[in-house]
Design a protein around this motif. Structure first.
Motif, PDB file in Angstrom:
ATOM      1  N   CYS A  13      82.663  35.864  60.479  1.00 55.39           N
ATOM      2  CA  CYS A  13      82.440  34.774  61.424  1.00 55.39           C
ATOM      3  C   CYS A  13      81.281  33.907  60.945  1.00 55.39           C
ATOM      4  CB  CYS A  13      82.158  35.325  62.812  1.00 55.39           C
ATOM      5  SG  CYS A  13      83.554  36.258  63.491  1.00 55.39           S
ATOM      6  N   ASN A  20      85.571  29.052  62.400  1.00 52.69           N
ATOM      7  CA  ASN A  20      86.064  30.361  62.820  1.00 52.69           C
ATOM      8  C   ASN A  20      87.435  30.251  63.479  1.00 52.69           C
ATOM      9  OD1 ASN A  20      83.723  31.660  61.917  1.00 52.69           O
ATOM     10  ND2 ASN A  20      82.666  31.311  63.860  1.00 52.69           N
ATOM     11  N   ARG A  21      87.626  29.218  64.275  1.00 54.54           N
ATOM     12  CA  ARG A  21      88.932  29.035  64.905  1.00 54.54           C
ATOM     13  C   ARG A  21      90.002  28.726  63.862  1.00 54.54           C
ATOM     14  NH1 ARG A  21      85.561  26.660  69.008  1.00 54.54           N
ATOM     15  NH2 ARG A  21      85.798  24.578  68.091  1.00 54.54           N
ATOM     16  N   ALA A  24      90.791  32.016  62.124  1.00 51.46           N
ATOM     17  CA  ALA A  24      91.600  32.872  62.995  1.00 51.46           C
ATOM     18  C   ALA A  24      93.047  32.394  63.045  1.00 51.46           C
ATOM     19  CB  ALA A  24      91.000  32.899  64.402  1.00 51.46           C
ATOM     20  N   LEU A  41      92.769  39.832  67.293  1.00 52.36           N
ATOM     21  CA  LEU A  41      91.610  39.250  66.609  1.00 52.36           C
ATOM     22  C   LEU A  41      90.341  39.990  67.036  1.00 52.36           C
ATOM     23  CD1 LEU A  41      92.722  35.593  67.243  1.00 52.36           C
ATOM     24  CD2 LEU A  41      92.356  36.537  64.951  1.00 52.36           C
ATOM     25  N   PHE A  45      85.209  36.131  68.245  1.00 53.53           N
ATOM     26  CA  PHE A  45      85.342  35.634  66.876  1.00 53.53           C
ATOM     27  C   PHE A  45      84.984  34.166  66.728  1.00 53.53           C
ATOM     28  CE2 PHE A  45      89.429  34.975  68.939  1.00 53.53           C
ATOM     29  CZ  PHE A  45      89.748  33.679  68.588  1.00 53.53           C
ATOM     30  N   ARG A 213      84.961  42.598  62.938  1.00 53.81           N
ATOM     31  CA  ARG A 213      84.515  41.545  62.023  1.00 53.81           C
ATOM     32  C   ARG A 213      83.823  42.172  60.816  1.00 53.81           C
ATOM     33  NH1 ARG A 213      80.387  37.611  64.866  1.00 53.81           N
ATOM     34  NH2 ARG A 213      81.838  37.801  66.604  1.00 53.81           N
TER      35      ARG A 213
END
Length: 314
Positions: A13, A20-21, A24, A41, A45, A213
């Motif tokens: 992250c 980060n989005r 993901a 996920l 996150f 993570r």
């Protein structure tokens, strides 16, 4: 036969939530391309693990489900790919702030919200500063592909949480996670962390899926965090078990990736029935579990048989 393929996503992250989005979303697309129908996920996150330090401005990261960018993004992605995605996010509900999961079904709708029940408080996992203890209770959702229960990180250390979800009809247990080094304890908790969840799986004859993570996240000292200097090394090790707790797939400690496993839900249900562990439960004998702490009675208050047992144990 009801078969389902499940994925656990492991990722680092960054400081930028938008990055980060994007990461993901890319990982979700990869997992779906590999056949995954339910994709987990890691915990929170969208951001670096802000609970490592105390900053009042971090309260502003909390949003309602309708306002949260990751929830909205994953709703669209779930509908596009026909996948189920439990999404961990920092939730604001009025004046209360929660560590929550929105369970998004394969049509993009939100089945419901689970709010983290157990809130840790340690030197660099200072979650009580940020989160109100959850008020939803444990929940199970009948998604398109399976009935799923979701706990969040610290919840995964409590066998009562897993058992409650199993009793509510869960077929798979999911745990989004943010866990790493323990600088004060100076222990590697990864093996213990994994064995604890394997125990939930074995005791309930139910697969467990954990997504963590990776990466080192550092805190630099300044006036707003009382000159705190620290770092956490998140150790990944995301994994999926079978219905007896055996690890089917596991990722490494320092690389992003996707772990997948396929399950026959009817076969798993048959195994649970055959073993009889739910048939032979004795809830009437478990009252001590719901008591805040063991009650120590004075010796005079004990029944003679209890005194004899106590003497034997000593």
């Amino acid at each position: 036969m009801r078969k389902v393929t499940v994925a656990a996503v492991q990722m680092a992250c960054a400081a930028d939530p938008e990055q980060n989005r994007r990461t993901a979303a890319e990982m979700v697309r990869r997992a779906a391309a590999d056949g995954a129908q339910i994709i987990l996920l890691p915990e929170l996150f969208e951001n670096r693990y802000f609970c490592q330090e105390r900053r009042y401005e971090s309260y502003a990261l909390a949003t309602s489900p309708a306002e949260n960018p990751a929830v909205r993004q994953m709703q669209a992605l779930a509908a596009e790919l026909s996948v189920v995605i439990p999404v961990s996010f920092y939730e604001r509900a009025g004046t209360a702030l929660y560590n929550s999961v929105a369970v998004i079904d394969a049509d993009g709708s939100i089945c419901g919200i689970y709010r983290k029940t157990h809130i840790p408080d340690d030197h660099f996992y200072q979650e009580k500063f940020y989160f109100t203890p959850g008020d939803t209770g444990f929940r199970v959702w009948n998604t398109r592909y399976a009935r799923i229960g979701v706990g969040i990180c610290w919840d995964q250390w409590f066998p009562e949480a897993a058992r409650c979800m199993a009793l509510m009809g869960a077929e798979l247990l999911f745990y989004p996670t943010a866990i790493g080094s323990e600088p004060i304890l100076e222990v590697d908790s990864a093996p213990h962390w994994q064995r604890c969840m394997q125990g939930h799986s074995a005791a309930n004859l139910m697969p467990v899926i954990a997504a963590n993570r990776i990466g080192v996240e550092e805190i630099l000292p300044d006036a707003d965090n009382q000159q705190q200097s620290s770092s956490l090394n998140f150790y990944g090790t995301s994994f999926l078990t079978d219905g007896t707790g055996a690890v089917l797939e596991q990722l490494g400690r320092d690389k992003p990736g996707i772990a997948l496993a396929a399950y026959d839900l009817d076969e798993l249900e048959e195994q649970r029935m055959s073993w009889g562990v739910f048939r032979d439960r004795r809830p009437d004998c478990y009252r001590r579990i719901s008591e805040p702490a063991p009650v120590e009675l004075p010796a005079a208050a004990l029944h003679p048989a209890e005194k004899k047992a106590e003497a034997y144990l000593l």
